[in-house]
Design a protein around this motif. Structure first.
Motif, PDB file in Angstrom:
ATOM      1  N   LEU A  16     -33.695 -20.034  28.276  1.00 16.63           N
ATOM      2  CA  LEU A  16     -33.643 -21.270  29.056  1.00 16.63           C
ATOM      3  C   LEU A  16     -33.315 -22.429  28.128  1.00 16.63           C
ATOM      4  O   LEU A  16     -33.874 -22.555  27.046  1.00 16.63           O
ATOM      5  CB  LEU A  16     -34.986 -21.505  29.749  1.00 16.63           C
ATOM      6  N   LYS A  17     -32.379 -23.262  28.559  1.00 17.29           N
ATOM      7  CA  LYS A  17     -32.052 -24.491  27.853  1.00 17.29           C
ATOM      8  C   LYS A  17     -32.029 -25.643  28.859  1.00 17.29           C
ATOM      9  O   LYS A  17     -31.986 -25.421  30.069  1.00 17.29           O
ATOM     10  CB  LYS A  17     -30.701 -24.400  27.129  1.00 17.29           C
ATOM     11  N   VAL A  73     -30.955 -21.555  33.255  1.00 19.50           N
ATOM     12  CA  VAL A  73     -31.464 -20.220  32.950  1.00 19.50           C
ATOM     13  C   VAL A  73     -30.293 -19.270  32.773  1.00 19.50           C
ATOM     14  O   VAL A  73     -29.389 -19.204  33.613  1.00 19.50           O
ATOM     15  CB  VAL A  73     -32.388 -19.725  34.081  1.00 19.50           C
ATOM     16  N   ASP A  74     -30.298 -18.549  31.686  1.00 25.63           N
ATOM     17  CA  ASP A  74     -29.261 -17.545  31.409  1.00 25.63           C
ATOM     18  C   ASP A  74     -29.679 -16.238  32.077  1.00 25.63           C
ATOM     19  O   ASP A  74     -30.173 -15.307  31.437  1.00 25.63           O
ATOM     20  CB  ASP A  74     -29.119 -17.379  29.895  1.00 25.63           C
ATOM     21  N   SER A 129     -25.521 -15.493  26.872  1.00 24.56           N
ATOM     22  CA  SER A 129     -25.455 -16.330  25.672  1.00 24.56           C
ATOM     23  C   SER A 129     -25.849 -15.593  24.405  1.00 24.56           C
ATOM     24  O   SER A 129     -25.509 -16.027  23.298  1.00 24.56           O
ATOM     25  CB  SER A 129     -26.386 -17.535  25.841  1.00 24.56           C
ATOM     26  N   GLY A 130     -26.595 -14.515  24.536  1.00 18.82           N
ATOM     27  CA  GLY A 130     -27.108 -13.820  23.366  1.00 18.82           C
ATOM     28  C   GLY A 130     -28.342 -14.461  22.770  1.00 18.82           C
ATOM     29  O   GLY A 130     -28.879 -13.970  21.769  1.00 18.82           O
ATOM     30  N   ARG A 131     -28.817 -15.559  23.358  1.00 21.30           N
ATOM     31  CA  ARG A 131     -30.035 -16.197  22.849  1.00 21.30           C
ATOM     32  C   ARG A 131     -31.265 -15.382  23.265  1.00 21.30           C
ATOM     33  O   ARG A 131     -31.250 -14.728  24.302  1.00 21.30           O
ATOM     34  CB  ARG A 131     -30.159 -17.623  23.388  1.00 21.30           C
TER      35      ARG A 131
END
Length: 311
Positions: free
Chosen positions: A261-262, A276-277, A282-284
């Motif tokens: 989440l960013k 939310v990915d 993103s690979g985060r």
């Protein structure tokens, strides 16, 4: 459990605080106050009034940040909570005084006294927590965990930014710092809150109880309940109370999904959106456990306990 509650009281915060103070297993080490629902002075005064109403002593109230880290200054929620945050009922100021020291430093100090034991509960904008993480990079590792009331995980927001929830949108830069540097967050978002209301008529029957907590909450929530009726909302859904249910009763969270989440910082229509990915493109790493469903009966039981009623 040892709790540090960072809050911007507010009617919904008040109910969450009543829940924490009523629970036999909750040890509230202190309250950090942040500006949000209304201004910092009013939020501080409201925390002190609540302690008066329930006769609770020994809980320090530390004043923190009144404004976001960066401009623009966000809109508050006085139209829902009253300009004073507690329904504009004209209650007397408390004779209590806040404790010395900024809320950010007080949180740091609490984790130094109790390393690995303090569960942080954030019920307002994240400015104080962001400042604390910036002052002490080791803070995240000393926390037992973090429960955050904030965000709108699929973009159904409640602010002028359309896709963004109030607590995050009030200070998006602070929220981004917290999700980037803090421990993995247990997130109780606005959309979850909207799915877990209590019938307003039934809740108002609970408020008829002759207990200090019910009398206090009946008075301060009058304007908020009128706002619900004006907007034809038949269920009472105080956001911070749902987050406190997740804090106080781990089994109440029926479903969680972990995702990266960013926070969007620059969108003209989406500043403060919790992005939310969902597909992990993103690979985060995952940094948020998103609560997707809550046991409503467990939630109701804790609300009733907060008001001095049998569960």
């Amino acid at each position: 459990m040892k709790l540090w509650i960072d809050t911007d009281p507010g009617v919904d915060d008040a109910l969450a605080l009543l829940m924490a103070f009523a629970h036999p297993d909750a040890d509230v080490l202190g309250l950090g106050i942040v500006g949000g629902n209304v201004g910092l002075d009013a939020c501080t005064g409201n925390a002190l009034k609540l302690l008066d109403a329930i006769g609770r002593d020994g809980v320090p109230v530390h004043v923190g940040a009144g404004d976001p880290l960066l401009p623009p200054l966000a809109n508050d929620a006085g139209h829902v909570h009253g300009r004073d945050g507690f329904g504009d009922i004209g209650s007397r100021p408390s004779r209590r005084t806040p404790a010395a020291g900024h809320a950010a430093q007080a949180l740091i100090d609490a984790t130094l006294r109790h390393p690995g034991e303090v569960l942080l509960v954030t019920l307002g904008p994240l400015t104080n927590f962001a400042l604390a993480l910036s002052l002490d990079p080791g803070l995240a590792a000393r926390l037992a965990g973090w429960v955050c009331m904030g965000g709108a995980v699929t973009g159904h927001g409640n602010t002028e930014y359309l896709t963004s929830e109030f607590n995050v949108a009030f200070d998006p830069e602070a929220a981004e710092i917290c999700f980037a540097r803090g421990p993995r967050a247990i997130v109780v978002d606005w959309e979850l809150v909207c799915r877990h209301g209590v019938p307003l008529e039934e809740f108002e029957q609970w408020l008829d109880a002759d207990t200090p907590a019910a009398r206090f909450y009946r008075a301060i929530s009058r304007k908020t309940r009128a706002f619900y009726r004006e907007h034809e909302r038949n269920e009472f859904a105080p956001a911070d109370a749902l987050a406190m249910t997740v804090v106080l009763d781990e089994a109440a969270a029926l479903e969680r999904q972990s995702r990266p989440l960013k926070v969007e910082l620059s969108g003209a229509l989406s500043r403060g959106q919790t992005v939310v990915d969902w597909n992990r493109r993103s690979g985060r790493p995952d940094n948020a456990d998103l609560v997707m469903a809550v046991d409503i009966q467990r939630h109701r039981a804790l609300l009733r306990m907060a008001l001095g009623l049998p569960a």
